[in-house]
Design a protein around this motif. Structure first.
Motif, PDB file in Angstrom:
ATOM      1  N   ALA A  13       0.837  -1.198   0.000  1.00 22.86           N
ATOM      2  CA  ALA A  13       0.000   0.000   0.000  1.00 22.86           C
ATOM      3  C   ALA A  13       0.873   1.250   0.000  1.00 22.86           C
ATOM      4  O   ALA A  13       1.923   1.301   0.645  1.00 22.86           O
ATOM      5  CB  ALA A  13      -0.903  -0.006   1.226  1.00 22.86           C
ATOM      6  N   THR A  14       0.424   2.266  -0.709  1.00 24.31           N
ATOM      7  CA  THR A  14       1.118   3.550  -0.699  1.00 24.31           C
ATOM      8  C   THR A  14       0.764   4.293   0.586  1.00 24.31           C
ATOM      9  O   THR A  14      -0.139   3.907   1.329  1.00 24.31           O
ATOM     10  CB  THR A  14       0.696   4.392  -1.901  1.00 24.31           C
ATOM     11  OG1 THR A  14      -0.697   4.713  -1.766  1.00 24.31           O
ATOM     12  CG2 THR A  14       0.914   3.637  -3.207  1.00 24.31           C
ATOM     13  N   ALA A  15       1.460   5.379   0.836  1.00 22.46           N
ATOM     14  CA  ALA A  15       1.178   6.187   2.025  1.00 22.46           C
ATOM     15  C   ALA A  15      -0.254   6.710   1.993  1.00 22.46           C
ATOM     16  O   ALA A  15      -0.939   6.744   3.018  1.00 22.46           O
ATOM     17  CB  ALA A  15       2.179   7.342   2.109  1.00 22.46           C
ATOM     18  N   ALA A  16      -0.703   7.107   0.810  1.00 26.44           N
ATOM     19  CA  ALA A  16      -2.072   7.610   0.681  1.00 26.44           C
ATOM     20  C   ALA A  16      -3.089   6.507   0.969  1.00 26.44           C
ATOM     21  O   ALA A  16      -4.116   6.742   1.618  1.00 26.44           O
ATOM     22  CB  ALA A  16      -2.295   8.180  -0.718  1.00 26.44           C
ATOM     23  N   GLU A  17      -2.778   5.299   0.504  1.00 28.01           N
ATOM     24  CA  GLU A  17      -3.692   4.172   0.747  1.00 28.01           C
ATOM     25  C   GLU A  17      -3.725   3.812   2.226  1.00 28.01           C
ATOM     26  O   GLU A  17      -4.788   3.501   2.775  1.00 28.01           O
ATOM     27  CB  GLU A  17      -3.254   2.960  -0.088  1.00 28.01           C
ATOM     28  CG  GLU A  17      -3.533   3.114  -1.571  1.00 28.01           C
ATOM     29  CD  GLU A  17      -2.889   2.029  -2.402  1.00 28.01           C
ATOM     30  OE1 GLU A  17      -3.391   1.745  -3.507  1.00 28.01           O
ATOM     31  OE2 GLU A  17      -1.868   1.445  -1.963  1.00 28.01           O
ATOM     32  N   ARG A  18      -2.584   3.877   2.891  1.00 26.11           N
ATOM     33  CA  ARG A  18      -2.558   3.590   4.328  1.00 26.11           C
ATOM     34  C   ARG A  18      -3.338   4.641   5.108  1.00 26.11           C
ATOM     35  O   ARG A  18      -4.033   4.333   6.079  1.00 26.11           O
ATOM     36  CB  ARG A  18      -1.127   3.493   4.833  1.00 26.11           C
ATOM     37  CG  ARG A  18      -0.424   2.197   4.416  1.00 26.11           C
ATOM     38  CD  ARG A  18       0.862   1.984   5.205  1.00 26.11           C
ATOM     39  NE  ARG A  18       1.858   2.994   4.876  1.00 26.11           N
ATOM     40  CZ  ARG A  18       2.731   2.891   3.876  1.00 26.11           C
ATOM     41  NH1 ARG A  18       2.729   1.813   3.105  1.00 26.11           N
ATOM     42  NH2 ARG A  18       3.606   3.832   3.646  1.00 26.11           N
ATOM     43  N   ALA A  19      -3.216   5.887   4.687  1.00 18.32           N
ATOM     44  CA  ALA A  19      -3.964   6.950   5.355  1.00 18.32           C
ATOM     45  C   ALA A  19      -5.464   6.746   5.178  1.00 18.32           C
ATOM     46  O   ALA A  19      -6.247   6.928   6.118  1.00 18.32           O
ATOM     47  CB  ALA A  19      -3.545   8.317   4.804  1.00 18.32           C
ATOM     48  N   ALA A  20      -5.864   6.345   3.969  1.00 14.84           N
ATOM     49  CA  ALA A  20      -7.281   6.091   3.715  1.00 14.84           C
ATOM     50  C   ALA A  20      -7.768   4.906   4.539  1.00 14.84           C
ATOM     51  O   ALA A  20      -8.886   4.915   5.075  1.00 14.84           O
ATOM     52  CB  ALA A  20      -7.507   5.835   2.226  1.00 14.84           C
ATOM     53  N   ALA A  21      -6.927   3.878   4.661  1.00 15.85           N
ATOM     54  CA  ALA A  21      -7.306   2.692   5.441  1.00 15.85           C
ATOM     55  C   ALA A  21      -7.475   3.043   6.911  1.00 15.85           C
ATOM     56  O   ALA A  21      -8.388   2.554   7.580  1.00 15.85           O
ATOM     57  CB  ALA A  21      -6.250   1.606   5.270  1.00 15.85           C
ATOM     58  N   ALA A  22      -6.595   3.910   7.421  1.00 17.14           N
ATOM     59  CA  ALA A  22      -6.682   4.302   8.825  1.00 17.14           C
ATOM     60  C   ALA A  22      -7.970   5.041   9.121  1.00 17.14           C
ATOM     61  O   ALA A  22      -8.494   4.986  10.241  1.00 17.14           O
ATOM     62  CB  ALA A  22      -5.476   5.167   9.191  1.00 17.14           C
ATOM     63  N   ALA A  23      -8.482   5.739   8.114  1.00 19.64           N
ATOM     64  CA  ALA A  23      -9.718   6.489   8.289  1.00 19.64           C
ATOM     65  C   ALA A  23     -10.954   5.665   7.943  1.00 19.64           C
ATOM     66  O   ALA A  23     -12.078   6.105   8.164  1.00 19.64           O
ATOM     67  CB  ALA A  23      -9.680   7.744   7.415  1.00 19.64           C
ATOM     68  N   ALA A  24     -10.733   4.467   7.427  1.00 21.60           N
ATOM     69  CA  ALA A  24     -11.852   3.627   6.993  1.00 21.60           C
ATOM     70  C   ALA A  24     -12.496   2.922   8.185  1.00 21.60           C
ATOM     71  O   ALA A  24     -12.072   3.049   9.330  1.00 21.60           O
ATOM     72  CB  ALA A  24     -11.349   2.605   5.976  1.00 21.60           C
TER      73      ALA A  24
END
Length: 267
Positions: free
Chosen positions: A39-50
């Protein structure tokens, strides 16, 4: 008694652990995948907010058995917990669904999330479906993913009697997973995919315990992923669905709301 029951189930499963012959997937044509495995940094950030993700275990599945997939999800930024079925899932699936309902409420209270995502392996997919369909889960579940769940039963459960173990060795959940059981008739009555939940299933041709394999899919608009439709040479067994990298890429894509294009080279 519990130990003898578990040993009986294990014996039955071992006898039946013969990989299925590879079958053509003409109905679901294969396609190459270039999906990234990290996962990219942006994807990890989105996952954390999911939504928080709850991995729902299967029959005789202790929590630690699901740490591999939970660890992958955590590494990709998701808030993850594992729900081990009460009494290791040997009892009534409906009672396990009630316990899951209470667990979901605790996760929502602890995280402040309005909804959760459920990733259910084997019996865990049935427990999760019952919760969504009959116990108010449609209001608290955003995405549902099942891995090798016998949505319409498995003849492996029916065959346990042939091995001299009676009616599923007396295991209620096994009896409920037999093809034609009253439990499955209730679960599959009407719409397979009720409510606003986004439904997905993942299955594999080499599933030793869900036969026929297509009994692991859902109708009524669900996203149904056959691993070998994308990766014909990928060998994934029933337990392998929680360990396999290609399967995980499909799970991650579903949770992210992305098009499902499993990575055949993921480890």
């Amino acid at each position: 008694m519990l130990l003898r029951t578990i040993l009986a189930i294990t014996t039955a499963a071992t006898v039946l652990l013969v990989p299925a012959a590879a079958q053509a997937a003409a109905a679901e044509p294969a396609a190459p995948s270039t999906t990234a495995t990290v996962a990219t940094a942006a994807e990890r950030a989105a996952a954390a907010a999911a939504d928080p993700v709850i991995v729902v275990g299967g029959l005789s599945g202790i929590s630690i058995a699901y740490e591999p997939i939970a660890a992958r999800l955590r590494a990709d930024g998701y808030r993850v917990s594992i729900f081990q079925l009460p009494n290791l899932g040997l009892g009534d699936i409906r009672e396990s669904a009630r316990a899951l309902s209470s667990y979901v409420d605790r996760v929502r209270a602890a995280t402040g999330a309005a909804r959760v995502d459920l990733v259910g392996h084997s019996e865990g997919g049935l427990v999760s479906r019952w919760y969504v369909k009959y116990l108010g889960g449609a209001a608290t579940v955003d995405q549902y993913v099942s891995l090798g769940s016998p949505q319409y039963g498995t003849y492996v459960a029916n065959l346990v009697a042939v091995l001299g173990l009676g009616s599923c060795a007396g295991v209620i959940a096994c009896q409920q997973m037999t093809i034609g059981s009253s439990f499955l008739a209730d679960l599959n009555a009407g719409d397979d995919t009720p409510g606003p939940v986004r439904w997905a299933t993942v299955r594999t041709w080499q599933d030793e315990l869900v036969r026929p394999v297509d009994n692991a899919l859902l109708a009524d608009g669900a996203t149904n992923v056959l691993v070998q439709a994308w990766c014909p040479l990928r060998v994934v067994g029933h337990l392998g669905l929680v360990l396999d990298g290609t399967t995980y890429t499909a799970v991650r894509q579903v949770l992210a709301g992305a098009p499902v294009q499993p990575n055949c080279f993921a480890v």
